[in-house]
Each structure stands twice: as C-alpha cells, then as structure tokens.
Design a protein around this motif. Structure first.
Motif, PDB file in Angstrom:
ATOM      1  N   GLU A  42      -4.217   2.286   8.229  1.00 27.74           N
ATOM      2  CA  GLU A  42      -3.616   1.624   7.072  1.00 27.74           C
ATOM      3  C   GLU A  42      -4.553   1.589   5.863  1.00 27.74           C
ATOM      4  N   TRP A  43      -5.867   1.725   6.076  1.00 21.15           N
ATOM      5  CA  TRP A  43      -6.798   1.663   4.949  1.00 21.15           C
ATOM      6  C   TRP A  43      -7.192   3.038   4.422  1.00 21.15           C
ATOM      7  N   ILE A  44      -6.716   4.109   5.022  1.00 22.56           N
ATOM      8  CA  ILE A  44      -7.097   5.461   4.599  1.00 22.56           C
ATOM      9  C   ILE A  44      -6.755   5.732   3.127  1.00 22.56           C
ATOM     10  N   THR A  48     -15.784  -4.097  12.059  1.00 18.10           N
ATOM     11  CA  THR A  48     -15.593  -4.148  10.611  1.00 18.10           C
ATOM     12  C   THR A  48     -14.576  -3.128  10.127  1.00 18.10           C
ATOM     13  N   MET A  49     -14.298  -2.122  10.930  1.00 18.41           N
ATOM     14  CA  MET A  49     -13.496  -0.993  10.477  1.00 18.41           C
ATOM     15  C   MET A  49     -12.039  -1.336  10.265  1.00 18.41           C
ATOM     16  N   SER A  50     -11.462  -2.171  11.106  1.00 17.62           N
ATOM     17  CA  SER A  50     -10.028  -2.422  11.049  1.00 17.62           C
ATOM     18  C   SER A  50      -9.684  -3.740  10.378  1.00 17.62           C
ATOM     19  N   ASN A  51     -10.687  -4.537  10.018  1.00 13.55           N
ATOM     20  CA  ASN A  51     -10.429  -5.890   9.544  1.00 13.55           C
ATOM     21  C   ASN A  51     -10.550  -5.988   8.028  1.00 13.55           C
ATOM     22  N   LEU A  52      -9.833  -6.970   7.478  1.00 13.65           N
ATOM     23  CA  LEU A  52     -10.096  -7.397   6.111  1.00 13.65           C
ATOM     24  C   LEU A  52     -11.335  -8.285   6.118  1.00 13.65           C
ATOM     25  N   ILE A  98       0.834  -1.208   0.000  1.00 13.01           N
ATOM     26  CA  ILE A  98       0.000   0.000   0.000  1.00 13.01           C
ATOM     27  C   ILE A  98       0.863   1.250   0.000  1.00 13.01           C
ATOM     28  N   GLY A  99       1.912   1.227   0.810  1.00 10.23           N
ATOM     29  CA  GLY A  99       2.808   2.380   0.887  1.00 10.23           C
ATOM     30  C   GLY A  99       3.525   2.648  -0.420  1.00 10.23           C
ATOM     31  N   ALA A 100       3.915   1.586  -1.140  1.00 13.82           N
ATOM     32  CA  ALA A 100       4.616   1.774  -2.405  1.00 13.82           C
ATOM     33  C   ALA A 100       3.731   2.462  -3.429  1.00 13.82           C
ATOM     34  N   ILE A 101       2.479   1.996  -3.544  1.00 12.37           N
ATOM     35  CA  ILE A 101       1.558   2.608  -4.504  1.00 12.37           C
ATOM     36  C   ILE A 101       1.258   4.050  -4.114  1.00 12.37           C
ATOM     37  N   THR A 102       1.033   4.276  -2.828  1.00 10.92           N
ATOM     38  CA  THR A 102       0.699   5.619  -2.349  1.00 10.92           C
ATOM     39  C   THR A 102       1.864   6.570  -2.526  1.00 10.92           C
ATOM     40  N   LEU A 103       3.074   6.122  -2.165  1.00 10.09           N
ATOM     41  CA  LEU A 103       4.248   6.989  -2.283  1.00 10.09           C
ATOM     42  C   LEU A 103       4.517   7.346  -3.736  1.00 10.09           C
ATOM     43  N   GLY A 104       4.401   6.364  -4.629  1.00 12.85           N
ATOM     44  CA  GLY A 104       4.605   6.658  -6.041  1.00 12.85           C
ATOM     45  C   GLY A 104       3.616   7.698  -6.549  1.00 12.85           C
ATOM     46  N   ALA A 105       2.353   7.578  -6.139  1.00  7.06           N
ATOM     47  CA  ALA A 105       1.333   8.539  -6.564  1.00  7.06           C
ATOM     48  C   ALA A 105       1.625   9.934  -6.012  1.00  7.06           C
ATOM     49  N   PRO A 136       4.860   0.590  21.490  1.00  9.43           N
ATOM     50  CA  PRO A 136       4.363  -0.490  20.621  1.00  9.43           C
ATOM     51  C   PRO A 136       2.852  -0.437  20.413  1.00  9.43           C
ATOM     52  N   LYS A 137       2.106  -0.143  21.480  1.00  9.78           N
ATOM     53  CA  LYS A 137       0.650  -0.024  21.340  1.00  9.78           C
ATOM     54  C   LYS A 137       0.284   1.167  20.447  1.00  9.78           C
ATOM     55  N   LEU A 138       1.041   2.251  20.563  1.00 13.22           N
ATOM     56  CA  LEU A 138       0.781   3.424  19.747  1.00 13.22           C
ATOM     57  C   LEU A 138       0.944   3.093  18.263  1.00 13.22           C
ATOM     58  N   LEU A 139       2.054   2.443  17.923  1.00 12.37           N
ATOM     59  CA  LEU A 139       2.310   2.100  16.526  1.00 12.37           C
ATOM     60  C   LEU A 139       1.272   1.105  16.004  1.00 12.37           C
ATOM     61  N   ALA A 140       0.936   0.116  16.843  1.00  7.87           N
ATOM     62  CA  ALA A 140      -0.071  -0.865  16.431  1.00  7.87           C
ATOM     63  C   ALA A 140      -1.427  -0.199  16.228  1.00  7.87           C
ATOM     64  N   GLY A 141      -1.761   0.756  17.089  1.00  8.23           N
ATOM     65  CA  GLY A 141      -3.026   1.464  16.956  1.00  8.23           C
ATOM     66  C   GLY A 141      -3.077   2.314  15.698  1.00  8.23           C
ATOM     67  N   PHE A 142      -1.963   3.017  15.406  1.00 10.32           N
ATOM     68  CA  PHE A 142      -1.912   3.796  14.171  1.00 10.32           C
ATOM     69  C   PHE A 142      -2.116   2.896  12.955  1.00 10.32           C
TER      70      PHE A 142
END
Length: 551
Positions: free
Chosen positions: A167-169, A483-487, A109-116, A156-162
């Motif tokens: 990640e889907w934004i 449903t918000m955070s899951n695939l 996701i980051g690669a596509i977003t960064l390229g754009a 660690p909890k902060l990073l996991a929460g972010f």
C-alpha cells in the motif's frame, strides 16, 4: 457589454476546443455530482432507517475522492493525504473500533495514483521509470510470488498481505515526482512539524488520563487499553505502582506521536540550520518543541533512542557542508538547550511516575539496553529461515496478523517473534525478502553518503540530510520493531527512496558528478567554488521540466 467582453476569450476559441471543454465539464459534473447521489440513494434503499449524518459523510467523502482523482496539484493532494494519515486515520479507527476504516486511506492513495496514471497515459508521452525502480519492482514481484507459497492460509490472508506490503509503494513515485526544489522541502518539513505538534498536544493530554478515561473515548481505545486476545493492553505500572496509559496520540496504537516526532525532528533542524535567525525561526522552534513533546510523551523508549540517532545522523550528514557547518552545530546547541527545559517542565508538571519507563535508557544504561532489548529476537532469525526459507505466508506477522484468522508461525515449539523489522520480513517473505530488504537499505544509505556532498546548494544538502537522517534512524529502530508496514514509517521510507532516485540517480546523478570536477577545477583557479555550484544547481532546477505533473 462587460459581460460579452469577459467571455470573449472563450468565444474566440476553436469550436473543437470549445466542444472538448464542454464535454470535459459535463463528464466532471456527472462524476462529481451524480456518483455521490447514486451511492447515497443506494444506501438509502438498502437501509430502512438511514443515518443522515452517515449519508452526508459518504457523499462528502465521495466528492473528496473524486476531487483528489481529478486534481493536478499533487503537492496539495499529497499534503491532504499526509494530514489524514498523521491526524485523522488513527482517530477514526479507534473511535469506531472498526478495522475496515483503514480502507479509507487506501481509497485516498488509490484515487491520487489512478488520476496520475490516467493523466500519464492520456499524455501519450514515453513512459520512463525512475532510477532505483528495479528495487521497487523486485520487491513487488517478491510479494506477488508469495501468493504461491504453500504456507499461505487462504485468500483473506493473501489480500491482507498484499495490502500490508504494497500500500505504500506509490509513495516512491510521489517522492520522485514532487521533491525537486528547496521550497518543496521547506513545506514538507513544516507539514511534518505541524502534524508532530498536534500529536504532541494530544499525547500530553492522554498521559494525564487514567486507563478507564482513555478507554471511554471509543471501542478502539478500549480494545487497545484492555487488550484483545493475543494483543496485550497498552498500559504500564509506574514507579509508584499506578496504572498509566501508553498514549497513541492521533494514531491507532502506542508510540504513534513519537514516531511522527522522529520523522519531523531532522527536517526542522534543517530549517533552523539553513535559515539561521530568519523570520521563520520562531515558528520552526515552536514546531521543534512540538516534535520533542510528541517523542517524550509517547512513552516509547524506541522513539526516544530513534530521535537521538536521527539527530546524530543529521549532524554527521551535515558535516559535508564544510565551513557552513557552524549553522547546523548552532541549531544542535539550541536543540540540546530546549530539550533540557522541556523535559524538566514535563517532569515537574506531570510527575516523575509518567516518565519512569525511561529509566532504562538513561545515559549510563542506553547502550546496554539498546543491545539487550531485542537481541533474543534477532537471534531467532536463523531458525526462522531454517523452518520457513521462503516465508511462513503473507499476513503471518505485522499489522495484518489477526486478519482472516489468527496469524503467527511456530518455530522450535514456540510462536516465532516478529518484534523486529528483520524478524518480520523473514517470516513474511523468507530469506529472499530479508536479503532484498537489507540490500536495498544498504544501497540507499551508501548512495546518499557518497552523493550528498556533490549537492552544490547548502540548503538543499541540509534538506536531504534531514530526510535521510530519518532513514538511518528507523533502520536502527528496526531492531526494536517492524517499521516497513506501519504508519508513520512505511510511507516515509518509500517516499525517501523516491527522493534519492531523483537527487542521486539517473541524469541528475550524472549532472552532479560531471559538474563536481569542473567546479573543483574552477575553484583552484580562484573563481569562487560555492557561488558557482549554487548558481549551477539553481539554473538546472529551474530548467527541469515537469510537464505531465502539471498537465
């Protein structure tokens, strides 16, 4: 000579253009070739006895990430990403038993977003945020502010929460930029159907396995089947007192295949309704059967009820088609017929015990079961708000709950439930997060219901109905689980918000509103309402510029 004639266009270019292209190709070669080699060399030096297959995988993966970053064909790169998320991500995670593999999807996701983003900045054009971006910015800001929450339990909890919330934004912007034509919607629905079909096949195989057989597929499968710590095992006892598995399909947890089936079902109905008895119908019917099999064999009651809600929502949104509603209704009749056949075949071949979990959602029990299933969890929300008005800290609930230490929040002497989307968002982001999430969902659905009837093109209107019928479905499914955070629901939701931003917001919304009155007046004068609306939309869509997307 032929060779010189072939290269003449290149030789006729201005020297500055040639120099720039040579530099671009050189940079591409350095990034695409030397970077993977450098990574492989570093691994080889650090690992005394390196695994050649692992090194080859690292090199291939790095090349793939670089290709995603450099590609300007976003419809192709996002299709690759969707296939990975729908068929590969969960398998890798459960086969290896490593949670670190989930970072692969973030890398893609980051690669596509960064390229754009780099391409957008390099274009030197004025950057304008899409409509509805205010909701997205408010949500991101609220998550970031949670870093100052005194209930937070470490970095660690902060990073996991972010990661869990943000990640889907990017899918909001992907949806806004890509879904601008009927052809894109067709390909999107077909892709979802193929992924659902693959999950349905695998889920069917898994229903025939014993718990020990499925556990032998890998350490992650064993952990899911046997349970770990506070996470219960993904097994149940059927009506014959036989232990059976709850299939993960191609995902990383139970019910994944059914979730993909719920996403695909309304879109396939839109294809059937718009295409009639065209040459695409047999393939669309096959995909529909695959989606239905994925839902049924998931053995997840929430997915079955969600599928029912999605089909009903699609039918209601399709009512705005008016006299063309015969096609959607005919498609629904086909759906009902095939559903009965598939369920009867599965029941006879797999045995009644496999489907004993569905006894509580039979037609005479569905309403009472749906109400009582999570009513106790929802009733805890006032107590959660009273104890943690601004949330109990990021990564307290949801998929990131066990990362960086055991999560969970104690309310009134017991661990607070996060078994619904609304409990989950309350524990993670507090009352502000709950209000923002509910307001966004309501505003989105109101916008769709009010504006979808202004879409002149019938197929486009059905396609939009296929997308937002899913949003309605998992809004209701949110009462039964996050449903918000899951695939697969998280990326689909933000993708749908981006689609709404394009078709129902900003200039497009004004065009639809403005053309609606003129078309209605021309219809009164007897000049063919539907033909004119169709022509206006087709011409406007063709003229719309997507310059930086293809740059």
């Amino acid at each position: 000579m032929p060779g010189l004639r072939a290269s003449a266009p290149f030789l006729s270019l201005h020297p500055a253009v040639v120099d720039r292209r040579v530099r671009d190709l050189t940079l591409l070669g350095l990034v695409g070739g030397l970077l993977p080699c450098a990574i492989a060399l570093g691994i080889a030096l650090k690992v005394p006895d390196p695994n050649l297959f692992a090194l080859a995988g690292v090199v291939a993966g790095t090349l793939g990430v670089v290709a995603l970053m450099l590609s300007t064909r976003y419809e192709a790169t996002l299709a690759i990403l969707a296939i990975y998320l729908g068929t590969i991500d969960g398998v890798i995670k459960l086969t290896t038993g490593s949670q670190a593999t989930s970072s692969i999807r973030d890398l893609l996701i980051g690669a596509i977003t960064l390229g754009a983003l780099v391409r957008l900045v390099a274009s030197r054009e004025r950057i304008r945020l899409p409509p509805l971006s205010g909701w997205v910015i408010a949500f991101v800001a609220l998550v970031v502010i949670e870093a100052a929450n005194p209930e937070l339990r470490g970095i660690p909890k902060l990073l996991a929460g972010f990661k869990q919330h943000l990640e889907w934004i990017p899918f909001f912007f992907f949806g806004y930029l890509l879904m601008r034509s009927k052809e894109r919607f067709r390909k999107f629905f077909l892709l979802l159907g193929v992924i659902a079909l693959a999950n349905g096949v695998v889920s069917t195989i898994q229903t025939q396995l014993t718990p020990s057989q499925l556990a032998s597929w890998g350490p992650g499968y064993a952990a899911r089947i046997n349970g770990t710590g506070s996470v219960s095992g993904r097994v149940y006892t059927d009506s014959r007192d036989k232990a059976r598995v709850r299939p993960p399909g191609l995902g990383s947890d139970l019910g994944f295949g059914g979730g993909v089936g719920v996403l695909a079902l309304p879109g396939i109905l839109a294809l059937l309704a718009a295409g009639g008895l065209s040459r695409r119908s047999p393939f669309a019917l096959l995909l529909f059967v695959g989606a239905l099999v994925a839902i049924v064999t998931s053995l997840q009651r929430t997915d079955v009820l969600g599928a029912v809600v999605a089909v009903i929502a699609f039918a209601l949104l399709s009512l705005s088609v008016g006299r063309k509603v015969a096609r959607p209704l005919a498609a629904l009749l086909i759906v009902a017929s095939i559903s009965m056949v598939v369920i009867s075949v599965l029941s006879s071949s797999a045995g009644q015990g496999v489907f004993s979990r569905y006894a509580s959602i039979s037609p005479d029990k569905a309403a009472s079961t749906s109400y009582s299933y999570r009513v106790g969890d929802i009733s805890e929300i006032p107590a959660d708000i009273n104890s943690f008005p601004f949330g109990a800290g990021l990564a307290t609930a949801g998929a990131a709950r066990t990362f960086g230490g055991v999560g969970g929040a104690v309310v009134d002497g017991h661990v607070a439930s996060a078994e619904s989307q609304y409990n989950y968002i309350t524990l993670e982001l507090g009352l502000p997060g709950l209000l923002l999430w509910v307001s966004l969902t309501v505003a989105l659905l109101v916008l769709v219901i009010r504006r979808i009837r202004l879409i002149p093109d019938i197929e486009l209107r059905l396609s939009l109905a296929g997308v937002f019928a899913v949003v309605i479905a998992f809004t209701m499914m949110g009462f039964a689980g996050p449903t918000m955070s899951n695939l697969p629901y998280g990326p689909f939701f933000w993708f749908a918000v981006g689609i709404a931003a394009y078709w129902f917001g900003g200039a497009q919304r004004r065009n639809l509103s403005g053309s609606g009155g003129a078309i209605r007046r021309s219809a009164i004068a007897g000049r063919g309402q539907w033909a004119q609306r169709r022509d206006l939309t087709a011409n406007a869509t063709e003229r719309r510029s997507e310059r930086w997307i293809t740059r």
